[in-house]
Design a protein around this motif. Structure first.
Motif, mmCIF file in Angstrom:
data_model
loop_
_atom_site.group_PDB
_atom_site.id
_atom_site.type_symbol
_atom_site.label_atom_id
_atom_site.label_comp_id
_atom_site.label_asym_id
_atom_site.label_seq_id
_atom_site.Cartn_x
_atom_site.Cartn_y
_atom_site.Cartn_z
ATOM 1 N N CYS A 1 105.578 86.650 88.416
ATOM 2 C CA CYS A 1 104.521 85.685 88.115
ATOM 3 C C CYS A 1 103.230 86.076 88.823
ATOM 4 C CB CYS A 1 104.937 84.281 88.527
ATOM 5 S SG CYS A 1 106.340 83.631 87.607
ATOM 6 N N MET A 2 102.255 86.519 88.045
ATOM 7 C CA MET A 2 100.921 86.754 88.583
ATOM 8 C C MET A 2 100.161 85.448 88.492
ATOM 9 S SD MET A 2 99.053 88.979 90.019
ATOM 10 C CE MET A 2 98.000 87.877 90.941
ATOM 11 N N PHE A 3 100.509 84.542 89.384
ATOM 12 C CA PHE A 3 100.032 83.156 89.389
ATOM 13 C C PHE A 3 100.611 82.415 88.179
ATOM 14 C CE2 PHE A 3 95.858 84.829 91.355
ATOM 15 C CZ PHE A 3 96.501 85.058 92.534
ATOM 16 N N TRP A 4 100.977 81.217 88.379
ATOM 17 C CA TRP A 4 101.364 80.283 87.343
ATOM 18 C C TRP A 4 101.643 78.996 88.086
ATOM 19 C CZ3 TRP A 4 100.871 81.450 82.332
ATOM 20 C CH2 TRP A 4 101.318 80.520 81.396
ATOM 21 N N PRO A 5 101.191 77.864 87.603
ATOM 22 C CA PRO A 5 101.436 76.618 88.332
ATOM 23 C C PRO A 5 102.922 76.443 88.657
ATOM 24 C CG PRO A 5 99.857 76.242 86.589
ATOM 25 C CD PRO A 5 100.348 77.657 86.416
ATOM 26 N N GLY A 6 103.231 76.373 89.932
ATOM 27 C CA GLY A 6 104.612 76.180 90.361
ATOM 28 C C GLY A 6 105.366 77.444 90.678
ATOM 29 N N SER A 7 104.772 78.625 90.421
ATOM 30 C CA SER A 7 105.537 79.859 90.588
ATOM 31 C C SER A 7 105.845 80.175 92.045
ATOM 32 C CB SER A 7 104.792 81.029 89.941
ATOM 33 O OG SER A 7 103.517 81.203 90.529
ATOM 34 N N PHE B 1 110.452 89.405 82.315
ATOM 35 C CA PHE B 1 109.601 88.254 81.999
ATOM 36 C C PHE B 1 108.443 88.228 82.989
ATOM 37 C CE2 PHE B 1 108.601 83.699 82.858
ATOM 38 C CZ PHE B 1 108.053 83.394 81.631
ATOM 39 N N ILE B 2 107.214 88.163 82.462
ATOM 40 C CA ILE B 2 106.018 88.161 83.313
ATOM 41 C C ILE B 2 105.080 87.044 82.866
ATOM 42 C CG2 ILE B 2 103.969 89.456 84.040
ATOM 43 C CD1 ILE B 2 105.510 92.031 83.553
ATOM 44 N N THR B 3 104.520 86.325 83.832
ATOM 45 C CA THR B 3 103.456 85.369 83.530
ATOM 46 C C THR B 3 102.158 85.861 84.148
ATOM 47 O OG1 THR B 3 103.752 83.989 85.510
ATOM 48 C CG2 THR B 3 105.097 83.448 83.572
ATOM 49 N N LEU B 4 101.057 85.543 83.485
ATOM 50 C CA LEU B 4 99.722 85.911 83.948
ATOM 51 C C LEU B 4 98.806 84.731 83.678
ATOM 52 C CD1 LEU B 4 97.542 87.923 84.902
ATOM 53 C CD2 LEU B 4 97.504 88.847 82.570
ATOM 54 N N TYR B 5 98.180 84.217 84.716
ATOM 55 C CA TYR B 5 97.424 82.976 84.600
ATOM 56 C C TYR B 5 95.944 83.195 84.938
ATOM 57 C CZ TYR B 5 95.835 78.239 85.765
ATOM 58 O OH TYR B 5 95.135 77.060 85.829
ATOM 59 N N PHE B 6 95.084 82.620 84.107
ATOM 60 C CA PHE B 6 93.632 82.650 84.340
ATOM 61 C C PHE B 6 93.093 81.222 84.260
ATOM 62 C CE2 PHE B 6 94.588 86.643 82.023
ATOM 63 C CZ PHE B 6 94.219 87.570 82.984
ATOM 64 N N GLU B 7 92.289 80.835 85.220
ATOM 65 C CA GLU B 7 91.694 79.497 85.225
ATOM 66 C C GLU B 7 90.212 79.508 84.863
ATOM 67 O OE1 GLU B 7 91.079 81.125 89.356
ATOM 68 O OE2 GLU B 7 92.621 81.211 87.802
ATOM 69 N N LEU B 8 89.658 80.685 84.544
ATOM 70 C CA LEU B 8 88.218 80.812 84.313
ATOM 71 C C LEU B 8 87.713 79.864 83.235
ATOM 72 C CD1 LEU B 8 85.483 82.282 84.690
ATOM 73 C CD2 LEU B 8 86.254 83.922 82.959
ATOM 74 N N ILE B 9 88.348 79.863 82.073
ATOM 75 C CA ILE B 9 87.836 79.070 80.949
ATOM 76 C C ILE B 9 87.925 77.579 81.250
ATOM 77 C CG2 ILE B 9 88.224 78.498 78.513
ATOM 78 C CD1 ILE B 9 89.001 81.391 78.066
ATOM 79 N N ASP B 10 88.975 77.160 81.942
ATOM 80 C CA ASP B 10 89.091 75.747 82.313
ATOM 81 C C ASP B 10 87.922 75.339 83.210
ATOM 82 O OD1 ASP B 10 90.720 73.179 82.609
ATOM 83 O OD2 ASP B 10 90.552 73.803 84.700
ATOM 84 N N GLY B 11 87.641 76.156 84.233
ATOM 85 C CA GLY B 11 86.550 75.826 85.145
ATOM 86 C C GLY B 11 85.202 75.773 84.453
ATOM 87 N N ILE B 12 84.945 76.754 83.584
ATOM 88 C CA ILE B 12 83.679 76.767 82.843
ATOM 89 C C ILE B 12 83.601 75.583 81.888
ATOM 90 C CG2 ILE B 12 82.330 78.051 81.137
ATOM 91 C CD1 ILE B 12 82.201 79.237 83.929
ATOM 92 N N GLY B 13 84.721 75.242 81.250
ATOM 93 C CA GLY B 13 84.741 74.106 80.334
ATOM 94 C C GLY B 13 84.394 72.805 81.028
#
Length: 285
Positions: A14-20, A61-73
């Protein structure tokens, strides 16, 4: 998903993911990082590519999380050019990941799914409900403000506060804890407050003091409204050998993702509320 994968002796990362980073059932992903927003989108992609490049121990199994669009929104709103620019930035990062997968010779064996956890609604300073116009804030504790209002009235004031809030505003729905909408599944937990209010899409809840002292508030975007509002829907984009190219499907609830991911990993899911059949029209036979 990563807990279930590990139970089946698969490697998860998990490259970041809520709860990982949390210990769930005494289990964490094989590889993970505690969330750190200072790590750039580019470095996150590089880490995933390094996992995919492992000669031994490559994750299933790999997760990759980005918060950029949420913050800009939140800052600029879902219709802003700034948000469009941030989407283009994310498209570049995802393109880099796809190119790396291709160079590693993995394109034909990897399924990629892009999801968002929610949508975003446009806000306006002309669409604000002022709570202090309706109730005495000295007689309640406000746990959450907007767009979901969670209130604990002082002892002996429940009926009065509830009655006042019900008549407060045409764009505010108010419920007692055990009478919220059934499809919200938000009525039985001990942390749910005795009174719950939900603003209509695009509306906010505030006080006049906060409104006047924060002139830039309510100018961006927000989420947390009724999940059945189209503006709250997220995205689902999938590609890979397990999916039919060009196929589409109607909106599905996010809880269905667990069944899908377990199917793609060929592992037995734990008991859950999902149904793999909702994905039938997009899955390759």
């Amino acid at each position: 998903v990563w807990v279930t994968a590990r139970k089946h002796n698969l490697i998860s990362a998990c490259m970041f993911w809520p709860g990982s980073a949390a210990l769930i059932g005494a289990t964490r992903p094989n590889y993970y990082f505690p969330f750190n927003g200072a790590i750039s989108e580019s470095d996150r992609v590089s880490e995933v590519v390094s996992w995919l490049s492992l000669p031994n121990g490559r994750p299933h199994f790999i997760t990759l999380y980005f918060e950029l669009i949420d913050g800009i929104g939140h800052l600029y709103g879902p219709s802003s050019q700034t948000l469009v620019n941030s989407i283009e930035i994310m498209d570049d990062h995802l393109g880099r990941l796809m190119n790396a997968i291709d160079k590693l010779g993995l394109s034909g064996i990897i399924d990629i799914i892009i999801v968002s956890d929610h949508g975003m609604a446009e806000m306006s300073r002309d669409r604000v409900i002022f709570l202090d116009n309706v109730i005495d804030l000295g007689k309640v504790e406000v746990i959450s403000w907007s767009p979901v209002l969670e209130i604990v009235p002082d002892s002996g004031h429940h009926e009065m506060v509830y009655s006042q809030l019900q008549a407060a505003h045409d764009h505010l729905q108010v419920f007692e804890k055990h009478s919220t909408k059934k499809n919200w599944h938000f009525s039985n937990h001990q942390r749910i407050t005795p009174i719950v209010g939900v603003a209509d899409i695009g509306w906010a809840i505030s006080t006049r003091d906060f409104y006047s002292s924060h002139p830039k508030a309510f100018l961006g975007g927000a989420h947390g409204y009724d999940p059945h509002e189209p503006a709250m829907h997220g995205v689902f984009i999938a590609a890979g050998p397990s999916f039919i190219s060009g196929a589409s499907l109607k909106s599905v609830e996010r809880i269905q993702l667990y069944e899908l991911l377990c199917h793609l990993l060929s592992i037995q899911p734990e008991l859950n509320d999902g149904n793999l059949e909702v994905w039938a029209n997009i899955l390759a036979k």
